[in-house]
Design a protein around this motif. Structure first.
Motif, short mmCIF file in Angstrom:
data_model
loop_
_atom_site.label_atom_id
_atom_site.label_comp_id
_atom_site.label_asym_id
_atom_site.label_seq_id
_atom_site.Cartn_x
_atom_site.Cartn_y
_atom_site.Cartn_z
N ILE A 99 -9.47 -34.73 97.16
CA ILE A 99 -8.36 -35.68 97.21
C ILE A 99 -7.06 -35.01 96.79
N SER A 100 -6.02 -35.16 97.61
CA SER A 100 -4.73 -34.54 97.31
C SER A 100 -3.79 -35.50 96.60
N ILE A 101 -3.77 -36.75 97.02
CA ILE A 101 -2.90 -37.75 96.39
C ILE A 101 -3.63 -39.07 96.32
N ALA A 102 -3.23 -39.87 95.33
CA ALA A 102 -3.85 -41.18 95.17
C ALA A 102 -2.80 -42.21 94.79
N GLU A 103 -2.91 -43.36 95.40
CA GLU A 103 -2.14 -44.52 94.98
C GLU A 103 -3.14 -45.46 94.33
N VAL A 104 -2.91 -45.81 93.06
CA VAL A 104 -3.87 -46.67 92.38
C VAL A 104 -3.20 -47.93 91.85
N HIS A 105 -4.04 -48.88 91.48
CA HIS A 105 -3.59 -50.22 91.12
C HIS A 105 -3.23 -50.28 89.63
#
Lengths: 389, 134, 356
Positions: free
Chosen positions: A282-288
Motif C-alpha cells: 500500500i502506497s497511500i491510505a485515506e482513513v476514517h
C-alpha cells in the motif's frame, strides 16, 4: 469479486468544497458534484443507468427522505436511484453497491454520490444528538452516550493497553491539518499544534473538540463503469480492485475488545487475501479519522503499522505526507471536512487524484496501491477499498 | 425527539427499571437486553432473568458535549459495566465525587435514576445508572 | 375459616423499612450568605445546619424506589405479594400520572395490586401507612408499602428555603415476620390553613407564626395524646419518639409538652443534618429509631401535615429487628454520605435558574 470481472473502472469524479456551504441545498450540492463527475468522465446524463446516493442523515438534519429520487431530480437524471445509509460508511457502501450492479452485468455505468448537509443545526446538542443516531439509540444514546464518548472509551482502553500519549493522538489532527493546507477543497486549512488540540474544550474525556470533525456540508461523486468500456472514456482509468465490508456489533459494550475495531481488520484482511497483496504494497491510505483515535485504530486495523504502534508511528511522521505510508493526504475527515455521507466517496477521489498526479502540493510519488477505509459509527460497519492503475 | 417515543419507552420499562433480560434454556447464555431468539441455538425458548445489578467498571469517560435532553446533567460520567453474569451494558455513572477513584475493575451497583425528560411538558424516563462502590 | 390464635397471624406491623437521602447538601450558612442573612443566628434559631438536596437525576420517584428497595432488603418478601403501594408526597414529578406505578414497576410488584399517590403536605406518607394497615388487617392484601418522599422546594430567600430538604422512607407493612408490631393509631384533623401551594405554583406559601401553636403543636400534641389515651399508655411508657420535624425546634418543644424527655426524641432528629424531608420526616425518624431500638421498646411516631392533620402510631419492637436491621444501609449511612454544594450549584439542582 466476480471471476469474470476483477475490477471496476472509475472514469469520472468531482466533489464540492467541504465546509459551511449555507447558500447551497442538498440538491445543489449533489447536482454540482454529479455534473462535475459526468463532465470529467465525458458521459452524458442520458447514459447514466443507475444512481446510488450515500447519505447518513438527511432525515434528521433536514427532514428529507426519499433521497434517491430527490438527487436524481435535482441532478437531471432520469434513471433508477437508490439511497444507501450506513452512517459514516454510507458513501463507501454506496460505491460498493454500485460496483455490484456493474459486476453482475445488470448495469454498465453508474453514478455514486455521497452527500451530507449538516450545518443547519444551530445547537451543539442537536448535532451531538444527530451523530449519536449511529450508535445503539436505546442502549447507548439514550443512556447518555455520544459518538465522541464511545471513541473516548476506546481511547482510554487503548491507552491502558498500549500506553498512548495525548501528544501522539493530537499529532493525528496536526498532521491532517498540515495536509489540508495543500488541499483547496478542504474545510480547515489552518495549521494547528498539539497544544491547540489538547487545549481545546473537551468533548468526552480525553478527546477534545479539535480531535473530532466539525459539521460540514458537501457532496462527492464518482462515475463507475465496466472495465471493458472504460477506455472509451478514460485512456488511463483507475480501477477499484476490491471493496470489502465487515461487521462488528453496533453497541460498543457488545464487542469483545474496546482497544481495536475488529471490523476494520476483518475487511482489510479479506481484501489483501483476495488481491494477494499485503499492507507493504500500500502506497497511500485515506482513513476514517472521525476522531483522532480512529485514525490510530484504522492504520493498525489495516496492518499499515503494528498493533499498538499507531501513536508512535504517527508522532514519528511515518504517516505524514513525506512518510513511509502517507495517511489522509487530503486532510482526512478531520481537516478536509466530514459531511458524513460524502466522506467515503471523497476518500476515493483523493486516491484518484493521487494516481492521476493531480494532487498538487500534496502529491505523493510512485503509487502502487491506494486504499480507503470508511466506517459507520464506531466501526459497526467497516469498508476497505483497494485501488490501482 | 425519537428518544421520547412514549410506547417505545413503555416497552423498555422492565429492562430499564429492573434489569430484566433473559437466559437461553439451551446454552444458558444471558441476554441483556432480552432477545426473542437465541441466535446461537436458533431457539426462542428463553427464560426471563432479572440481573442483580452488581457489576464492575470496564471503562469510563466524562462527557462534556452531551446530546439533547442531557444538557442539565452535563458533564456526565458514562461507561461500560460488566454485570456479574458476564453481560456488558453502557450506563451513566452517578454519584461520582472523585473520578480518580474510577478505576476499571471497581465494583458497581445499578441504582434507579431519571434518565431524561421530554422538556417541561413531556414524559419522564427512568432507568438504571451505575453507582461505584468505593 | 379456622380461628387463628397465633397473634403473628392477626397482628399487623412493620416487616421492613428503608431510607434514602440524596447525598448533596447545602448549609444554612451558604443560603444565608446568598441572601445577606445571619447564617449562624439562623442556624441556631431553626436548629438546622444543612439540608439534603436531590441530584439532578433524582426526584420523588427515584428516591422512593431507592427507599423501597432498601425496605425490601429487610422485609425479605416476594414483590408479587405486595398488594398496595402508596407514595405520599407534595412533590410528585407529575401533576397527573402516579408516582406509585413507577415505583411498583421498578420493584416488580405489578400488575395485581393497587397503587396511588397521596398528598397531605407532610403527612401523606403516614396516611399511606394507615391505608396499608387497614387493608392488611382486613386481609385484603398480604403486604402493603407506604412511602413518604419529598424533594421540597422553598421560595428563594424565604424562611422555608433553609429547611426544605429531600429524602424518602418506605415501610413494608402487613402481617407476618414483624420487626415492630402496631399497637394502635390515631389521627387528628382540621381545616387549618397554615401552609399551602396552589395548583401550578412553584413554591408553597405559609402563614408565618400561625404554623406553630394552632397548627403543628395543636395537631401533633392532640394526636399523640389521643393515641396514648386510646391504647392506654402514659408518656413515660414511650421509649422512643419520632415527630414531624419542620425545623429542629418544634419537635423538641412538642416532646417537652408531651412530657417525653429529649433523649427519647434525639435519635429521630434528622432534620438538623438533612433538613425537613416533609412526607418522609417523621418516617425517617421512626426508621432511625428502628436502626437503634432494642426488642421490646415502644416507639411512638406522630406525623404532621399542614392543612392540617396528624397521624400517630405506636409500635413495639420485636426480636426480629436484629435479624433484618443490617440487611440494608442504615439512616446514618445516608446522613453521613454527603457532598456540599454552593448556592449556584444548588440553584441548578433545584432548577431555580430559568433556562427557557
Amino acid at each position: 469479486m466476480n471471476p469474470l470481472m476483477d475490477k471496476i473502472a472509475i472514469i469520472g469524479y468531482d466533489m464540492t468544497k467541504f465546509g459551511d456551504l449555507y447558500h447551497l441545498g442538498l440538491g445543489d450540492l449533489t447536482s454540482l458534484a454529479i455534473t462535475g463527475a459526468l463532465n470529467n468522465a465525458g458521459l452524458d446524463r442520458s447514459e447514466v443507468e443507475a444512481l446510488y446516493v450515500g447519505n447518513a442523515g438527511s432525515g434528521k438534519f433536514l427532514g428529507q427522505e426519499h433521497l434517491g429520487c430527490l438527487v436524481a431530480t435535482e441532478s437531471g437524471l432520469d434513471c433508477q436511484s437508490f439511497r444507501i445509509e450506513a452512517s459514516g460508511a454510507s458513501g463507501a457502501v454506496a460505491m460498493r453497491i454500485a460496483s455490484h450492479g456493474i459486476l453482475t452485468g445488470y448495469i454498465d455505468k453508474a453514478v455514486v454520490v455521497g452527500v451530507e448537509k449538516m450545518t443547519s443545526f444551530s445547537k451543539s446538542s442537536d448535532t451531538q444528538t444527530a451523530l449519536s443516531t449511529s450508535l445503539d439509540s436505546i442502549w447507548e444514546s439514550a443512556m447518555g452516550g455520544t459518538l465522541a464518548a464511545s471513541f473516548a472509551l476506546m481511547t482510554k482502553a487503548y491507552a491502558r493497553k498500549y500506553g498512548l500519549t495525548d501528544e501522539q493522538r493530537a499529532q493525528v489532527a496536526v498532521k491532517n491539518h498540515n495536509n489540508a493546507q495543500k488541499n483547496p477543497r478542504a474545510q480547515f486549512k489552518n495549521k494547528i499544534t498539539a497544544k491547540n488540540v489538547l487545549g481545546a474544550k473537551m468533548l468526552a474525556d480525553p478527546l477534545t473538540l479539535f480531535e473530532g470533525c466539525a459539521s460540514s456540508d458537501g457532496a462527492a461523486a464518482l462515475v463507475l463503469c465496466a472495465p471493458e468500456i472504460a477506455e472509451s472514456y478514460d485512456s488511463e482509468p483507475i480501477y477499484l480492485r476490491a471493496s470489502k465490508q465487515a461487521h462488528a456489533p453496533l453497541a460498543l459494550q457488545r464487542r469483545e475488545s474496546l482497544s481495536e475495531i475488529q471490523s476494520i481488520k476483518k475487511a482489510a484482511d479479506s481484501g489483501y487475501k483476495q488481491l494477494n497483496i499485503s499492507p507493504k504494497d500500500i502506497s497511500i491510505a485515506e482513513v476514517h479519522d472521525v476522531l483522532t483515535i480512529a485514525e490510530i485504530l484504522a492504520i493498525e486495523g489495516l496492518g499499515l503499522v503494528e498493533l499498538g504502534q499507531g501513536g508512535i508511528a504517527t508522532i514519528e511522521g511515518k504517516t505524514a505526507l513525506d512518510g513511509d505510508i502517507p495517511v489522509n493526504t487530503s486532510g482526512g475527515l478531520k481537516a478536509r471536512g466530514h459531511p458524513i455521507g460524502a466522506s467515503g466517496v471523497a476518500q476515493a477521489i483523493e486516491i484518484l487524484e493521487q494516481f492521476k498526479n493531480k494532487a498538487g502540493d500534496r502529491q505523493v510519488k510512485e503509487i502502487n496501491w491506494g486504499i480507503t477505509q470508511s466506517m459507520g459509527g464506531t466501526g459497526g460497519t467497516s469498508v476497505v477499498s483497494y485501488y490501482s492503475r | 425527539m425519537s428518544r421520547n417515543l412514549v410506547a417505545e419507552n413503555w416497552r423498555l420499562e422492565r429492562s430499564r427499571y429492573l434489569l430484566v433480560g433473559n437466559k437461553c434454556t439451551e446454552c444458558e447464555k444471558y441476554y441483556f437486553p432480552n432477545v426473542q431468539i437465541c441466535t446461537d441455538c436458533n431457539i426462542s425458548k428463553l427464560d426471563e432473568y432479572v440481573f442483580s445489578g452488581k457489576g464492575k467498571l470496564i471503562e469510563w469517560t466524562k462527557i462534556y458535549e452531551v446530546a439533547k435532553g442531557f444538557e442539565l446533567f452535563a458533564p456526565l460520567y458514562y461507561g461500560i459495566i460488566e454485570l456479574e453474569e458476564g453481560v456488558r451494558v453502557a450506563a451513566q455513572i452517578t454519584e461520582v465525587t472523585d473520578d480518580t477513584k474510577l478505576i476499571p475493575g471497581i465494583k458497581t451497583q445499578m441504582v434507579f435514576r431519571k434518565l431524561f425528560e421530554d422538556g417541561s411538558q413531556g414524559v419522564l424516563t427512568y432507568g438504571f445508572k451505575a453507582e461505584p462502590q468505593i | 375459616m379456622e380461628q387463628n390464635k397465633d397473634t403473628s397471624l392477626t397482628k399487623v406491623g412493620i416487616l421492613g423499612y428503608g431510607v434514602y437521602i440524596p447525598k448533596y447538601r447545602i448549609s444554612v450558612n451558604e443560603i444565608a450568605n446568598t441572601w445577606s442573612d445571619d447564617g449562624p443566628l439562623m442556624s441556631k434559631s431553626i436548629n438546622v445546619t444543612e439540608k439534603a438536596v436531590p441530584a439532578l437525576d433524582e426526584d420523588t420517584i427515584t428516591i422512593s424506589v431507592m427507599a423501597v428497595r432498601n425496605s425490601l432488603l429487610r422485609a425479605n418478601i416476594s414483590p408479587v405479594d405486595i398488594g398496595a403501594i402508596y407514595v405520599g408526597s407534595e412533590s410528585h414529578p407529575y401533576a397527573v400520572k402516579p408516582s406509585a406505578v413507577t415505583v411498583a414497576e421498578a420493584i416488580g410488584a405489578t400488575p395485581v395490586m393497587t397503587a396511588s399517590d397521596l398528598e397531605f403536605a407532610c403527612k401523606a406518607g403516614t396516611a399511606g401507612m394507615q391505608m396499608c394497615f387497614g387493608l392488611a388487617k382486613s386481609d385484603e392484601i398480604k403486604y402493603g408499602i407506604a412511602i413518604g418522599t419529598d424533594t421540597a422546594q422553598g421560595r428563594p430567600g424565604d424562611q422555608l428555603e433553609y429547611t426544605a430538604g429531600a429524602g424518602g422512607c418506605a415501610f413494608v407493612l402487613g402481617k407476618g415476620k414483624l420487626i415492630a408490631e402496631l399497637e394502635g393509631m390515631y389521627s387528628y384533623t382540621s381545616d387549618t390553613p397554615d401552609f399551602w401551594r396552589r395548583e401550578g405554583a412553584t413554591y408553597p406559601s405559609h402563614a408565618g407564626r400561625f404554623t406553630g401553636e394552632p397548627s403543628y403543636f395543636k395537631h401533633t400534641l392532640s394526636a399523640a395524646q389521643g393515641l396514648m389515651q386510646k391504647i392506654g399508655i402514659k408518656a413515660s411508657d414511650v421509649d422512643r419518639l419520632s415527630l414531624h420535624q419542620p425545623n429542629g425546634r418544634f419537635p423538641i418543644s412538642a416532646a417537652k409538652k408531651l412530657g417525653i424527655p429529649y433523649e427519647k426524641l434525639e435519635d429521630a432528629l434528622c432534620v438538623v443534618k438533612v433538613g425537613n424531608t416533609y412526607s418522609a420526616a417523621s418516617m425517617i425518624g421512626l426508621a432511625r429509631h428502628l436502626d437503634k431500638a432494642k426488642p421490646g421498646e415502644r416507639i411512638m411516631c406522630v406525623s404532621y401535615g399542614s392543612g392540617a392533620g396528624s397521624d400517630a402510631f405506636s409500635f413495639v419492637v420485636t426480636d426480629e429487628i436484629e435479624e433484618v436491621r443490617n440487611n440494608a444501609p442504615d439512616t446514618d449511612y445516608y446522613i453521613n454520605k454527603k457532598e456540599m454544594l454552593n448556592y449556584a450549584i444548588y440553584a441548578k439542582h433545584r432548577r431555580k435558574i430559568k433556562m427557557d
